[in-house]
Design a protein around this motif. Structure first.
Motif, PDB file in Angstrom:
ATOM      1  N   ARG A 168       0.841  -1.205   0.000  1.00  0.00           N
ATOM      2  CA  ARG A 168       0.000   0.000   0.000  1.00  0.00           C
ATOM      3  C   ARG A 168       0.875   1.255   0.000  1.00  0.00           C
ATOM      4  O   ARG A 168       0.569   2.237  -0.685  1.00  0.00           O
ATOM      5  CB  ARG A 168      -0.914  -0.011   1.227  1.00  0.00           C
ATOM      6  CG  ARG A 168      -1.746   1.266   1.413  1.00  0.00           C
ATOM      7  CD  ARG A 168      -2.798   1.444   0.338  1.00  0.00           C
ATOM      8  NE  ARG A 168      -3.782   0.378   0.353  1.00  0.00           N
ATOM      9  CZ  ARG A 168      -4.869   0.366   1.134  1.00  0.00           C
ATOM     10  NH1 ARG A 168      -5.099   1.364   1.967  1.00  0.00           N
ATOM     11  NH2 ARG A 168      -5.723  -0.636   1.060  1.00  0.00           N
ATOM     12  N   PHE A 169       1.962   1.227   0.764  1.00  0.00           N
ATOM     13  CA  PHE A 169       2.878   2.369   0.808  1.00  0.00           C
ATOM     14  C   PHE A 169       3.471   2.633  -0.571  1.00  0.00           C
ATOM     15  O   PHE A 169       3.521   3.776  -1.037  1.00  0.00           O
ATOM     16  CB  PHE A 169       3.993   2.093   1.828  1.00  0.00           C
ATOM     17  CG  PHE A 169       4.917   3.261   2.058  1.00  0.00           C
ATOM     18  CD1 PHE A 169       4.638   4.208   3.032  1.00  0.00           C
ATOM     19  CD2 PHE A 169       6.076   3.412   1.310  1.00  0.00           C
ATOM     20  CE1 PHE A 169       5.490   5.288   3.247  1.00  0.00           C
ATOM     21  CE2 PHE A 169       6.929   4.479   1.505  1.00  0.00           C
ATOM     22  CZ  PHE A 169       6.631   5.424   2.477  1.00  0.00           C
ATOM     23  N   TRP A 170       3.912   1.571  -1.233  1.00  0.00           N
ATOM     24  CA  TRP A 170       4.498   1.727  -2.568  1.00  0.00           C
ATOM     25  C   TRP A 170       3.457   2.237  -3.567  1.00  0.00           C
ATOM     26  O   TRP A 170       3.745   3.140  -4.364  1.00  0.00           O
ATOM     27  CB  TRP A 170       5.082   0.415  -3.065  1.00  0.00           C
ATOM     28  CG  TRP A 170       5.543   0.505  -4.487  1.00  0.00           C
ATOM     29  CD1 TRP A 170       4.935   0.010  -5.601  1.00  0.00           C
ATOM     30  CD2 TRP A 170       6.714   1.188  -4.953  1.00  0.00           C
ATOM     31  NE1 TRP A 170       5.637   0.323  -6.731  1.00  0.00           N
ATOM     32  CE2 TRP A 170       6.739   1.050  -6.366  1.00  0.00           C
ATOM     33  CE3 TRP A 170       7.735   1.877  -4.333  1.00  0.00           C
ATOM     34  CZ2 TRP A 170       7.752   1.588  -7.152  1.00  0.00           C
ATOM     35  CZ3 TRP A 170       8.756   2.425  -5.117  1.00  0.00           C
ATOM     36  CH2 TRP A 170       8.747   2.270  -6.508  1.00  0.00           C
ATOM     37  N   ASP A 171       2.268   1.703  -3.520  1.00  0.00           N
ATOM     38  CA  ASP A 171       1.213   2.137  -4.432  1.00  0.00           C
ATOM     39  C   ASP A 171       0.868   3.610  -4.207  1.00  0.00           C
ATOM     40  O   ASP A 171       0.497   4.314  -5.160  1.00  0.00           O
ATOM     41  CB  ASP A 171      -0.055   1.288  -4.220  1.00  0.00           C
ATOM     42  CG  ASP A 171       0.122  -0.149  -4.684  1.00  0.00           C
ATOM     43  OD1 ASP A 171       1.075  -0.420  -5.436  1.00  0.00           O
ATOM     44  OD2 ASP A 171      -0.690  -1.000  -4.269  1.00  0.00           O
ATOM     45  N   THR A 172       0.991   4.062  -2.970  1.00  0.00           N
ATOM     46  CA  THR A 172       0.626   5.438  -2.633  1.00  0.00           C
ATOM     47  C   THR A 172       1.717   6.427  -3.020  1.00  0.00           C
ATOM     48  O   THR A 172       1.430   7.495  -3.586  1.00  0.00           O
ATOM     49  CB  THR A 172       0.338   5.572  -1.123  1.00  0.00           C
ATOM     50  OG1 THR A 172      -0.704   4.649  -0.759  1.00  0.00           O
ATOM     51  CG2 THR A 172      -0.101   6.987  -0.770  1.00  0.00           C
ATOM     52  N   TYR A 173       2.986   6.083  -2.751  1.00  0.00           N
ATOM     53  CA  TYR A 173       4.071   7.061  -2.910  1.00  0.00           C
ATOM     54  C   TYR A 173       5.089   6.698  -3.987  1.00  0.00           C
ATOM     55  O   TYR A 173       5.751   7.587  -4.520  1.00  0.00           O
ATOM     56  CB  TYR A 173       4.812   7.230  -1.578  1.00  0.00           C
ATOM     57  CG  TYR A 173       3.935   7.698  -0.461  1.00  0.00           C
ATOM     58  CD1 TYR A 173       3.448   9.002  -0.413  1.00  0.00           C
ATOM     59  CD2 TYR A 173       3.566   6.832   0.572  1.00  0.00           C
ATOM     60  CE1 TYR A 173       2.639   9.433   0.617  1.00  0.00           C
ATOM     61  CE2 TYR A 173       2.754   7.252   1.611  1.00  0.00           C
ATOM     62  CZ  TYR A 173       2.295   8.553   1.631  1.00  0.00           C
ATOM     63  OH  TYR A 173       1.491   8.966   2.657  1.00  0.00           O
ATOM     64  N   GLN A 174       5.257   5.421  -4.267  1.00  0.00           N
ATOM     65  CA  GLN A 174       6.277   4.954  -5.221  1.00  0.00           C
ATOM     66  C   GLN A 174       7.638   5.594  -4.947  1.00  0.00           C
ATOM     67  O   GLN A 174       8.304   6.106  -5.855  1.00  0.00           O
ATOM     68  CB  GLN A 174       5.805   5.219  -6.656  1.00  0.00           C
ATOM     69  CG  GLN A 174       4.556   4.430  -7.025  1.00  0.00           C
ATOM     70  CD  GLN A 174       4.209   4.492  -8.490  1.00  0.00           C
ATOM     71  OE1 GLN A 174       4.738   5.304  -9.243  1.00  0.00           O
ATOM     72  NE2 GLN A 174       3.297   3.631  -8.913  1.00  0.00           N
TER      73      GLN A 174
END
Length: 288
Positions: A168-174
């Motif tokens: 979720r963190f990666w999907d949000t901020y990359q």
């Protein structure tokens, strides 16, 4: 016309009392003098203040700001205010005094700030009489948005996040690991960068236990390293201002009770109560 402002490290809330006695609210970015200089503040204010604000008609500015706790830091902000509001009498105080006046009025008590940064103190009804240094965002600021954000980012860098949170963190901020470290160690306003991730913790509903654990640990550190070191701290009611304290107030209240403190006011912003203080209480409380 009079302006009252509460400035954090990320955002400043302003209230203009115009000639008709009306209250006009607006926001700009925050101006912590530990991170920005006078010229930066002047340029930012000129860009962000409402275009129809009659600057020359302002006769008094009461500005309370994060980082305005020493003479040299106050001067950075005061010089900027005087340059923008050229006909105004300028008063600059620190944000903890604003919090205390908003939360307690003319009463004595304990006041805290949990926003981008942290601050705490004992208030005697006029001024802060005891303050334990928060040590700022690198060494301290326990319980703050920056502190919560740092814990999240540390878990991200070390691979400690539960997989569902990491995704979720990666999907949000990359954000790559290199981009995180670059923002913290080479770019300006690293405190704001870290604090911005407290919103992810608040919004994250894919692993509530993990998110709550980060917040709980941060607030335990806040009470353990700051609040509990005030003499007779349990005799005071816990009062707090700031978006982090407000958004996570259930965990904050729980932690305060665990440390033996009754809970009083927990509010997001002091501006309404601060305006009331200046309009109704300041003549008696000698606000300046």
């Amino acid at each position: 016309m009079i302006i009252i402002a509460d400035g954090g490290s990320t955002k400043t809330n302003w209230c203009l009392l115009n000639k008709a006695g009306q209250k006009i609210y607006f926001n700009t970015q925050g101006y912590n003098p530990y991170f920005v200089d006078t010229e930066y503040i002047i340029e930012s204010m000129r860009a962000d203040l409402p275009s129809d604000l009659e600057l020359d008609e302002i006769t008094e500015v009461n500005y309370y700001g994060a980082g305005c706790s020493t003479e040299d830091k106050v001067k950075i902000v005061a010089d900027a205010m005087k340059a923008v509001f050229k006909n105004a009498e300028v008063h600059v105080g620190h944000d903890l005094l604003a919090a205390a006046r908003a939360l307690l009025g003319l009463d004595t008590g304990f006041a805290a700030i949990l926003g981008t940064g942290t601050n705490t103190g004992i208030y005697d009804g006029k001024d802060i009489i005891h303050n334990i240094d928060s040590a700022a965002y690198i060494l301290g600021d326990e319980g703050s948005g920056c502190y919560i954000g740092k814990k999240l980012l540390t878990d991200y860098l070390r691979g400690y996040m539960p997989e569902v949170v990491r995704q979720r963190f990666w999907d949000t901020y990359q954000l790559t690991v290199d981009e995180v470290t670059d923002n913290i160690y080479t770019k300006p306003l690293a405190n704001r960068f870290c604090a911005s991730f407290s919103k992810f913790v608040y919004d994250n509903n894919v692993h509530a236990e993990y998110s709550r654990g980060i917040v709980k640990t941060s607030f335990v550190d806040f009470f353990e390293n700051l609040v509990s070191h005030y003499p007779n701290y349990k005799d005071y009611t816990f009062n707090c201002i700031g978006s982090v304290g407000y958004n996570f107030r259930n965990v904050l209240e729980e932690t305060a009770l665990e440390y033996g403190m009754k809970v009083g006011k927990i509010i997001r912003s002091p501006i309404d109560d601060l305006v009331r203080y200046h309009v109704e209480l300041a003549p008696r409380g000698k606000a300046k």
